[in-house]
Design a protein around this motif. Structure first.
Motif, PDB file in Angstrom:
ATOM      1  N   ASN A 160      23.542  43.072 -62.247  1.00  0.00           N
ATOM      2  CA  ASN A 160      22.118  43.556 -61.947  1.00  0.00           C
ATOM      3  C   ASN A 160      21.709  44.424 -62.955  1.00  0.00           C
ATOM      4  O   ASN A 160      20.380  44.195 -63.428  1.00  0.00           O
ATOM      5  CB  ASN A 160      22.051  43.957 -60.285  1.00  0.00           C
TER       6      ASN A 160
ATOM      7  N   ASN B   6      15.828  42.214 -54.957  1.00  0.00           N
ATOM      8  CA  ASN B   6      17.265  41.786 -54.680  1.00  0.00           C
ATOM      9  C   ASN B   6      17.358  41.516 -53.229  1.00  0.00           C
ATOM     10  O   ASN B   6      18.410  40.603 -53.056  1.00  0.00           O
ATOM     11  CB  ASN B   6      18.193  42.790 -55.068  1.00  0.00           C
TER      12      ASN B   6
ATOM     13  N   ASN C 135      18.192  37.709 -53.319  1.00  0.00           N
ATOM     14  CA  ASN C 135      19.347  37.240 -54.134  1.00  0.00           C
ATOM     15  C   ASN C 135      20.285  36.325 -53.302  1.00  0.00           C
ATOM     16  O   ASN C 135      20.699  36.808 -52.378  1.00  0.00           O
ATOM     17  CB  ASN C 135      20.154  38.488 -54.533  1.00  0.00           C
TER      18      ASN C 135
END
Lengths: 264, 498
Positions: free
Chosen positions: A69, A15, A18
């Motif tokens: 997520n 992540n 991200n």
């Protein structure tokens, strides 16, 4: 334990790239730098506007980010649970990894301008650090809530709408209800019920405790003096932080319980 | 913030420099005419000038008389020298009478450990009227010192008068007493009687100057006293609560006072007036009071200028009085609970102009007061700038600056019986298309939230909540909740110069 850390590490690595986290951090960075730049040397105003920005954005982003997520990794979960890994380790690891990423974005976005550009005037610095801590805890709370909601519904549309509804409720509706209660039952001694109601909503709690630390709290008369007695001192801060931790703990525990029973 | 503060302070100083009008002529005091000779720092007052005129008139009299006698009574007389001497005799007599006033005061008695008089009381017993008693450095424990004659009590190098917590420290029982330069400490504490550092009752004309008072229940206590000057004193009280504490300067039924440049702290009320009129209170500082920095009860026709009140529970409370002029004062930091910079209760026909109210919980609170004028005040950074109760009528609020206040105006009714005009409101969101310096839309200072908070104070919990902000935005579009009557129809676009 090794599994847990591995999951956390994986989530973090996954992540950190991200784009939403980047957007989050950069927008926070820009907003808070601008606020501090244009706020001049009026520390009270800077803190107040930072506070309202944090109260607006942090819960919203944490809820949406966490739930999407989780939903995205549902198919991955099917694979991973074929491995000998406990649900507790996976859930906690996911929570830790996500919270680490979120808080990294948050702390870099708000912390750098706050710590670099404010005068090292003790009061302001103290308040900003406090704000950073509260924002950190709010991130944890709303991440836990988002995972709970995601586990509960598992359907994208339902999860997103519930997340938005929850945010709307805590951010706006709750205060509106309190206003309604106060205006309708104002003849009764409502100080303590209102104080308890405030403590129940984490956003209200953060708002009121930060305002009570500010200089102009003294200007707000008897009621603020009354609240100051309960919340304005170090005990108040500790109480607030422990309440926020409880707020993190309960949704996390509920989410884990559901997750461990749910058929994925 | 610091710059702004500096600016305000400078303005305040400027206000001190340029006084609106000479006050000397208004309040008339019977001063001894020779004072400018005895104390060169005093300028001539009006009556001194009258006397000088009289002297100029009297001065040529001997010459006129001798001329008259020479020409008309003894036109043929040879021995003019006689007349000349008589003329000089008259002149000498005149001069003697002139200086006799001064020489009346020439007697000086000295009090010290090694002097003839070891205690002040014995010196007073021995003194004649208008004598000076000089008290040298030392500690004098003779509570109470009864002053029964018109004397001038002068402290050299701040001698201490210690009341030993028994009674009044000094008790004035005679007219025209001067007390100058003492340190007066430890008056008695009592639930029944008001013990004071300096107590005066039923007398006229006193001057109390340059004294430092400490640990007295009351600093100065006057009852039925007229024509006094209280100047340049400081007093630190011992008040712990409202009940047992005393006031710094306490006037009961006392008129024609000048109270100038005193510093009062840690009293119940810094300065207190009851049934007292014709007072001039100027350039005093009052701070850390338990209750009020200054308190008026039934005290009409007074003026107070250029005073500074800070860190009191309430700066100044003016109650049940008429015709009061309040100008160029600074009211600061009256905080917590229900604290006011200025509390105006049951006041009529008074003027409050050019004052500065800053960092108070409530800047000005007006209750049951009519026909007052609040003009050109600076109301800065208060919690509530102005709290106008519904029972106030026909007050004029004009040309004030409302800057940085959390709430501009609060009231507990939806009607408006007062006049708001041409104020500067920093929260005003209007525009000025015709560029005449006055906003085109009226300003409604009472907001929906401030209205409800005034009724249910605990709603303060929602302060800065997004709900309130949204509702206030909505309120701008749909002004339902706001009391529409209460508006400033001509809000000023620019702030008035500080």
């Amino acid at each position: 334990m090794r599994n847990l850390l591995q999951v956390a590490k994986f989530e973090f690595k996954e992540n950190i790239r991200n784009k939403w986290i980047f957007a989050y951090a950069i927008s926070f960075f820009l907003i808070s730098s601008l606020l501090i730049y244009f706020g001049g040397n009026e520390s009270a105003k800077i803190i107040a506007s930072l506070l309202s920005i944090i109260l607006l954005l942090v819960p919203l982003f944490a809820l949406l980010f966490g739930s999407t997520n989780f939903l995205d990794s549902l198919s991955f979960m099917e694979v991973i649970f074929t491995r000998p890994i406990s649900r507790f380790h996976y859930y906690t690891g996911k929570f830790l990894g996500l919270s680490f990423v979120l808080n990294l974005g948050y702390l870099l976005g708000v912390g750098i301008p706050v710590l670099l550009f404010t005068n090292p005037e003790s009061k302001l610095l103290f308040l900003s650090i406090q704000l950073l801590v509260y924002g950190f805890l709010l991130n944890l709370i709303f991440l836990a809530l988002s995972l709970l909601i995601a586990v509960l519904f598992l359907k994208r549309e339902a999860v997103l709408s519930v997340c938005l509804a929850l945010w709307f409720y805590l951010y706006l509706l709750y205060d509106l209800l309190m206003l309604g209660i106060s205006v309708n039952f104002g003849e009764y001694p409502l100080e303590i019920p209102i104080l308890i109601l405030t403590c129940i909503n984490p956003l209200d709690l953060v708002r009121i405790i930060t305002i009570l630390q500010m200089d102009n709290a003294a200007l707000l008369g008897f009621t603020s003096a009354f609240f100051q007695k309960f919340l304005g001192n170090t005990n108040g801060i500790l109480l607030c932080i422990s309440l926020l931790f409880i707020w993190t703990g309960i949704p996390f525990y509920l989410g884990y319980r559901l997750f461990s029973k749910k058929d994925i | 913030m610091k710059n702004e503060e500096c600016e305000i302070r400078n303005v305040y100083k400027k206000a001190i420099d340029c006084h609106p009008e000479p006050v000397e002529g208004r309040l008339y005091f019977i001063k001894p005419w020779f004072r400018h000779i005895r104390q060169p720092q005093c300028r001539l007052a009006h009556h001194d000038i009258y006397f000088n005129f009289a002297f100029i008139l009297i001065y040529p009299l001997p010459k006129v008389i001798t001329q008259f006698v020479k020409n008309w009574v003894f036109p043929n007389a040879k021995n003019i020298i006689q007349f000349k001497t008589s003329r000089y005799l008259l002149l000498a007599f005149g001069i003697l009478t002139f200086f006799s006033f001064i020489t009346l005061n020439a007697n000086t008695l000295t009090v010290c450990e090694t002097c003839n008089y070891k205690t002040i009381q014995t010196a007073i017993t021995a003194a004649n009227t208008n004598d000076t008693i000089e008290v040298k450095k030392g500690i004098y424990k003779e509570s109470p010192i009864l002053i029964t004659k018109s004397i001038n009590l002068k402290g050299i190098e701040n001698p201490t008068l210690d009341g030993d917590n028994k009674e009044h420290v000094v008790d004035i029982g005679s007219d025209n007493v001067i007390i100058d330069g003492f340190r007066i400490i430890n008056s008695g504490v009592s639930d029944i009687r008001e013990f004071a550092g300096i107590h005066a009752e039923n007398v006229k004309g006193c001057e109390l100057k340059n004294n430092t008072l400490e640990n007295n229940t009351y600093g100065f206590y006057f009852a039925k006293v007229t024509d006094c000057i209280v100047e340049n004193n400081s007093s630190i009280g011992n008040a712990k609560d409202e009940i047992s504490g005393g006031n710094g300067i306490h006037l009961w039924s006392s008129n024609h006072f000048k109270i100038i440049k005193n510093q009062m702290s840690k009293h119940r009320d810094g300065i207190y007036f009851e049934f007292s009129t014709e007072l001039l209170i100027e350039e005093n500082e009052s701070f850390n009071s338990i209750r009020y920095g200054m308190h008026f009860m039934f005290a009409s026709n007074n003026k107070f200028f250029k005073n500074h009140f800070y860190d009191n529970s309430t700066g100044v409370a003016v109650m049940f009085s008429k015709n009061i002029e309040v100008k160029y004062n600074l009211f600061e930091r009256s905080r917590f609970g229900s604290s006011y910079g200025l509390l105006v209760k049951d006041i009529t026909d008074s003027e409050f102009t050019n004052n500065t109210f800053q960092d108070n919980t409530i800047g000005i609170a007006s209750d049951n007061s009519t026909r007052n004028k609040f003009i050109s005040n600076q109301i800065l950074r208060n919690g509530w700038a102005f709290n106008m109760m519904g029972n106030c009528e026909l007050n004029e609020i004009r040309e004030n600056n409302f800057i940085g206040n959390v709430f501009d105006l609060s009231t507990n009714t939806r009607d408006n019986l007062n006049i708001y005009e041409k104020n500067f409101w920093d929260a005003y969101k209007g525009f000025d298309l015709d560029r005449n310096g006055i906003g085109d839309k009226p300003y409604l200072p009472v907001r929906f939230f401030s209205y409800w908070v005034n009724i249910y104070p605990f709603l303060m919990v929602l302060f800065q909540s997004p709900v309130i902000e949204f509702l206030e935005i909505a309120e701008r579009a749909f002004p339902i909740m706001t009391p529409v009557d209460l508006k400033d129809p001509y809000p000023n676009m620019k702030k008035f110069p500080l």
